[in-house]
Design a protein around this motif. Structure first.
Motif, PDB file in Angstrom:
ATOM      1  N   ALA A 128       0.899  -1.164  -0.119  1.00  0.00           N
ATOM      2  CA  ALA A 128      -0.058   0.165  -0.006  1.00  0.00           C
ATOM      3  C   ALA A 128       0.809   1.124  -0.038  1.00  0.00           C
ATOM      4  N   GLU A 129       2.113   1.277   0.828  1.00  0.00           N
ATOM      5  CA  GLU A 129       2.862   2.236   0.793  1.00  0.00           C
ATOM      6  C   GLU A 129       3.578   2.605  -0.563  1.00  0.00           C
ATOM      7  N   ILE A 130       3.707   1.734  -1.510  1.00  0.00           N
ATOM      8  CA  ILE A 130       4.476   1.766  -2.519  1.00  0.00           C
ATOM      9  C   ILE A 130       3.271   2.523  -3.795  1.00  0.00           C
ATOM     10  N   SER A 131       2.118   1.749  -3.369  1.00  0.00           N
ATOM     11  CA  SER A 131       1.157   2.329  -4.365  1.00  0.00           C
ATOM     12  C   SER A 131       0.864   3.617  -4.248  1.00  0.00           C
ATOM     13  N   ALA A 132       0.702   4.170  -2.971  1.00  0.00           N
ATOM     14  CA  ALA A 132       0.503   5.640  -2.463  1.00  0.00           C
ATOM     15  C   ALA A 132       1.744   6.372  -3.004  1.00  0.00           C
ATOM     16  N   PHE A 133       3.116   6.122  -2.812  1.00  0.00           N
ATOM     17  CA  PHE A 133       3.774   6.846  -3.422  1.00  0.00           C
ATOM     18  C   PHE A 133       3.828   7.007  -5.072  1.00  0.00           C
ATOM     19  N   ALA A 134       3.685   5.736  -5.772  1.00  0.00           N
ATOM     20  CA  ALA A 134       3.632   5.834  -7.127  1.00  0.00           C
ATOM     21  C   ALA A 134       2.450   6.761  -7.632  1.00  0.00           C
ATOM     22  N   ARG A 135       1.283   6.831  -6.862  1.00  0.00           N
ATOM     23  CA  ARG A 135       0.024   7.366  -7.156  1.00  0.00           C
ATOM     24  C   ARG A 135       0.339   9.030  -7.113  1.00  0.00           C
ATOM     25  N   LYS A 136       1.166   9.428  -6.421  1.00  0.00           N
ATOM     26  CA  LYS A 136       1.840  10.735  -6.120  1.00  0.00           C
ATOM     27  C   LYS A 136       2.434  11.205  -7.187  1.00  0.00           C
ATOM     28  N   GLN A 137       3.381  10.336  -7.575  1.00  0.00           N
ATOM     29  CA  GLN A 137       4.144  10.661  -8.903  1.00  0.00           C
ATOM     30  C   GLN A 137       3.368  10.869 -10.081  1.00  0.00           C
ATOM     31  N   PHE A 138       2.562  10.083 -10.433  1.00  0.00           N
ATOM     32  CA  PHE A 138       1.507   9.766 -11.451  1.00  0.00           C
ATOM     33  C   PHE A 138       0.693  11.095 -11.498  1.00  0.00           C
ATOM     34  N   VAL A 139       0.198  11.385 -10.523  1.00  0.00           N
ATOM     35  CA  VAL A 139      -0.707  12.696 -10.321  1.00  0.00           C
ATOM     36  C   VAL A 139       0.435  14.011 -10.674  1.00  0.00           C
ATOM     37  N   LYS A 140       1.539  13.938 -10.090  1.00  0.00           N
ATOM     38  CA  LYS A 140       2.454  15.070 -10.368  1.00  0.00           C
ATOM     39  C   LYS A 140       2.811  15.116 -11.941  1.00  0.00           C
ATOM     40  N   GLN A 141       2.749  14.198 -12.634  1.00  0.00           N
ATOM     41  CA  GLN A 141       2.886  14.150 -14.070  1.00  0.00           C
ATOM     42  C   GLN A 141       1.840  14.405 -14.803  1.00  0.00           C
ATOM     43  N   GLY A 142       0.759  14.857 -14.243  1.00  0.00           N
ATOM     44  CA  GLY A 142      -0.502  15.235 -14.797  1.00  0.00           C
ATOM     45  C   GLY A 142      -1.601  14.128 -15.085  1.00  0.00           C
ATOM     46  N   MET A 143      -1.323  12.966 -14.566  1.00  0.00           N
ATOM     47  CA  MET A 143      -2.369  12.060 -14.612  1.00  0.00           C
ATOM     48  C   MET A 143      -3.568  12.336 -13.686  1.00  0.00           C
TER      49      MET A 143
ATOM     50  N   LEU B 122      13.974 -12.380   5.363  1.00  0.00           N
ATOM     51  CA  LEU B 122      13.477 -11.409   4.716  1.00  0.00           C
ATOM     52  C   LEU B 122      12.110 -11.944   4.151  1.00  0.00           C
ATOM     53  N   LEU B 123      11.059 -11.286   4.532  1.00  0.00           N
ATOM     54  CA  LEU B 123       9.496 -11.542   4.085  1.00  0.00           C
ATOM     55  C   LEU B 123       9.166 -10.802   2.846  1.00  0.00           C
ATOM     56  N   GLY B 124       9.687  -9.815   2.701  1.00  0.00           N
ATOM     57  CA  GLY B 124       9.206  -9.031   1.244  1.00  0.00           C
ATOM     58  C   GLY B 124      10.177  -7.801   1.266  1.00  0.00           C
ATOM     59  N   ALA B 125       9.917  -7.458  -0.099  1.00  0.00           N
ATOM     60  CA  ALA B 125      10.774  -6.178  -0.548  1.00  0.00           C
ATOM     61  C   ALA B 125      10.045  -5.678  -1.551  1.00  0.00           C
ATOM     62  N   HIS B 126       9.942  -4.197  -1.492  1.00  0.00           N
ATOM     63  CA  HIS B 126       9.006  -3.558  -2.088  1.00  0.00           C
ATOM     64  C   HIS B 126       9.837  -2.065  -2.733  1.00  0.00           C
ATOM     65  N   MET B 127       9.938  -1.691  -4.142  1.00  0.00           N
ATOM     66  CA  MET B 127      10.618  -0.757  -4.472  1.00  0.00           C
ATOM     67  C   MET B 127       9.730   0.148  -5.317  1.00  0.00           C
ATOM     68  N   VAL B 128      10.072   1.472  -5.505  1.00  0.00           N
ATOM     69  CA  VAL B 128       9.486   2.403  -6.442  1.00  0.00           C
ATOM     70  C   VAL B 128      10.572   3.530  -6.799  1.00  0.00           C
ATOM     71  N   GLY B 129      10.687   3.560  -8.090  1.00  0.00           N
ATOM     72  CA  GLY B 129      11.704   4.648  -8.692  1.00  0.00           C
ATOM     73  C   GLY B 129      12.582   4.190  -9.786  1.00  0.00           C
ATOM     74  N   ALA B 130      13.706   4.762 -10.099  1.00  0.00           N
ATOM     75  CA  ALA B 130      14.322   4.380 -11.286  1.00  0.00           C
ATOM     76  C   ALA B 130      15.326   3.099 -11.222  1.00  0.00           C
ATOM     77  N   GLU B 131      15.086   2.268 -12.010  1.00  0.00           N
ATOM     78  CA  GLU B 131      15.689   1.101 -12.300  1.00  0.00           C
ATOM     79  C   GLU B 131      15.376   0.149 -11.195  1.00  0.00           C
ATOM     80  N   VAL B 132      14.335  -0.006 -10.482  1.00  0.00           N
ATOM     81  CA  VAL B 132      14.138  -0.937  -9.514  1.00  0.00           C
ATOM     82  C   VAL B 132      13.929  -2.252 -10.141  1.00  0.00           C
ATOM     83  N   THR B 133      13.411  -2.148 -11.292  1.00  0.00           N
ATOM     84  CA  THR B 133      13.060  -3.561 -11.872  1.00  0.00           C
ATOM     85  C   THR B 133      14.239  -4.511 -12.062  1.00  0.00           C
TER      86      THR B 133
END
Length: 464
Positions: A214-229, A406-417
């Motif tokens: 959920a925290e990653i989704s919220a961060f991504a959402r903020k960036q998309f809105v910033k980009q004009g979506m 390590l139960l899980g890892a979650h990333m948002v940003g450049a080259e995280v894939t």
């Protein structure tokens, strides 16, 4: 007609099927593969690969627009949509041809046509030259999936598109509606928004990218809105009224329905397994919501019949299909492979910013009863990210507090894939927080943030 005999027949030459065929051939099996349309399947021809080629064009365009930030000049910046699409198709075509070469190299018999499993160990293929009969003790179904279409929202290729139409657009959308915010929907929204389309995303769940933390989704959402979506969550498109050159979407949110006008709609509301016309019902194969029910080794319950990849259910990812293909081929060859663990398969979304994850989200870890420790580190605290001009992002890690697993890892940003694979390897090797803390990460790299996130979970973070 006498059936041509093989040790293993693979139906479908996507990333699951062709990999299964190659691994089977490597292990000494006599293998045939049947493909009705494209070597490489949807992923290579109409999914993973061509979308990444198009997204790369959008990324370069975005960087050109930011040239001044890097002390550079780029005048009269623009794009040629036809050329972008042409490059994408060329990339897909090059790789599709490569699959054919791999089949020949591994002495795999390739049959182009539509397959039906007519009985135990028997496959009938309708080719352009008539029927061809094949037999084998082991048959692997790898027929993949297709876009789901909802009543009233069906694609027409003109005003309403599926991913296929979006990959070879006849025009550039001016005002775009994307229905669904999973990986496919968000990637197309990101591509067209970057190139200038006024983009709205509608998601029926309470947040976009609903399978992510959920925290990653919220961060991504903020960036998309910033980009004009425009992002509309807990919303659903009830009907589409189509007219000359425009679509009026009736969108329900918060108990109210509003009518919004668009010139293009992309429907990305999930997938449907390709289970029809394979003869599965007559064989007694169990199908649940268009997906074949299998055990942890992809066995269907019908002797000698396996199903891998999208047809066998979530996660619907090419790399999951490929790994299942290897596992099944090894099982058929008499080896003892480990079953594929869905929770150890990374998910990657190639929007801007990129999103990647593996394992349990924070909420899911708590639901399962884990006492957890969570670490976070922002891109803004990383020298390489700042040097790249990519300071927006974060890395989040979730550990079992008692064992350090390590139960899980979650990333948002450049080259995280690309970065996510470090944690995937760590989970495969059953790494603990101590192992990760004691690992020396090179400097300056984005990967240092992975180290800092682990340190943060134990209140040892250095650069924040």
């Amino acid at each position: 007609m006498v059936a041509k005999s093989f040790d293993m027949i693979v139906v479908g030459a996507g990333p699951g099927g062709y990999v299964a065929a190659i691994r089977g051939a490597q292990l000494g099996l006599n293998v045939a593969i049947v493909e009705r349309e494209h070597m490489g399947g949807i992923c290579l021809n109409w999914g993973c690969i061509p979308t990444k080629a198009m997204l790369r064009s959008a990324e370069v365009f975005h960087l050109m627009e930011r040239a001044g930030e890097f002390g550079l000049r780029a005048d009269k910046i623009g794009y040629d949509l036809d050329a972008v699409v042409k490059r994408s198709r060329k990339v897909a075509g090059q790789l599709s041809g490569g699959i054919g070469h791999l089949m020949k190299k591994n002495k795999i018999t390739t049959v182009m046509g539509a397959a039906t499993v007519t009985g135990k160990g028997r496959v009938s293929v309708t080719t352009d030259k008539g029927q061809q009969e094949l037999s084998a003790a082991h048959i692997v179904l790898a027929t993949g999936a297709r876009a789901r279409e909802l009543p009233g929202l069906e694609a027409d290729g003109d005003l309403v598109w599926t991913y296929k139409h979006a990959l070879q657009p006849a025009r550039m959308p001016r005002k775009l509606l994307v229905i669904g915010s999973g990986a496919i929907g968000i990637e197309f929204a990101s591509f067209y928004n970057t190139l200038g389309a006024d983009t709205t995303v509608v998601e029926v769940m309470d947040r976009i990218l609903p399978v992510e933390d959920a925290e990653i989704s919220a961060f991504a959402r903020k960036q998309f809105v910033k980009q004009g979506m425009t992002i509309m969550e807990k919303a659903s498109v009830k009907t589409l009224d189509r007219a000359q050159g425009k679509v009026t979407a009736h969108i329900e949110t918060g108990g109210k329905t509003e009518a919004l006008e668009f010139d293009t709609v992309i429907s990305a509301v999930g997938i449907v397994g390709n289970v029809e016309n394979l003869g599965l019902e007559a064989l007694g194969v169990k199908i649940d919501r268009t997906h074949v029910v299998v055990d942890e080794y992809c066995r269907t319950g019908v002797e000698g019949l396996y199903a891998i990849g999208d047809i066998a259910g979530a996660p619907w990812l090419a790399h999951k299909a490929s790994h299942e293909g290897v596992m099944v081929a090894e099982l058929i060859a008499g080896e003892n492979p480990h079953p594929v663990r869905p929770e150890s398969i990374a998910g990657c979304t190639y929007c801007q910013p990129q999103v990647a994850s593996v394992g349990l989200s924070e909420a899911r870890a708590k639901e399962l009863g884990h006492d957890i420790k969570v670490g976070r580190f922002p891109f803004i605290g990383n020298g390489k990210a700042i040097a790249l001009g990519e300071p927006e992002g974060m890395i989040k890690t979730v550990f079992d507090a008692a064992t350090g697993e390590l139960l899980g890892a979650h990333m948002v940003g450049a080259e995280v894939t690309e970065l996510i694979q470090g944690y995937v390897v760590g989970r495969q090797l059953e790494t603990t927080e101590q192992d990760l803390m004691n690992t020396v990460f090179p400097h300056p790299t984005l990967s240092e943030m992975m180290h800092e996130s682990v340190l943060d979970a134990w209140d040892r973070v250095i650069h924040m």
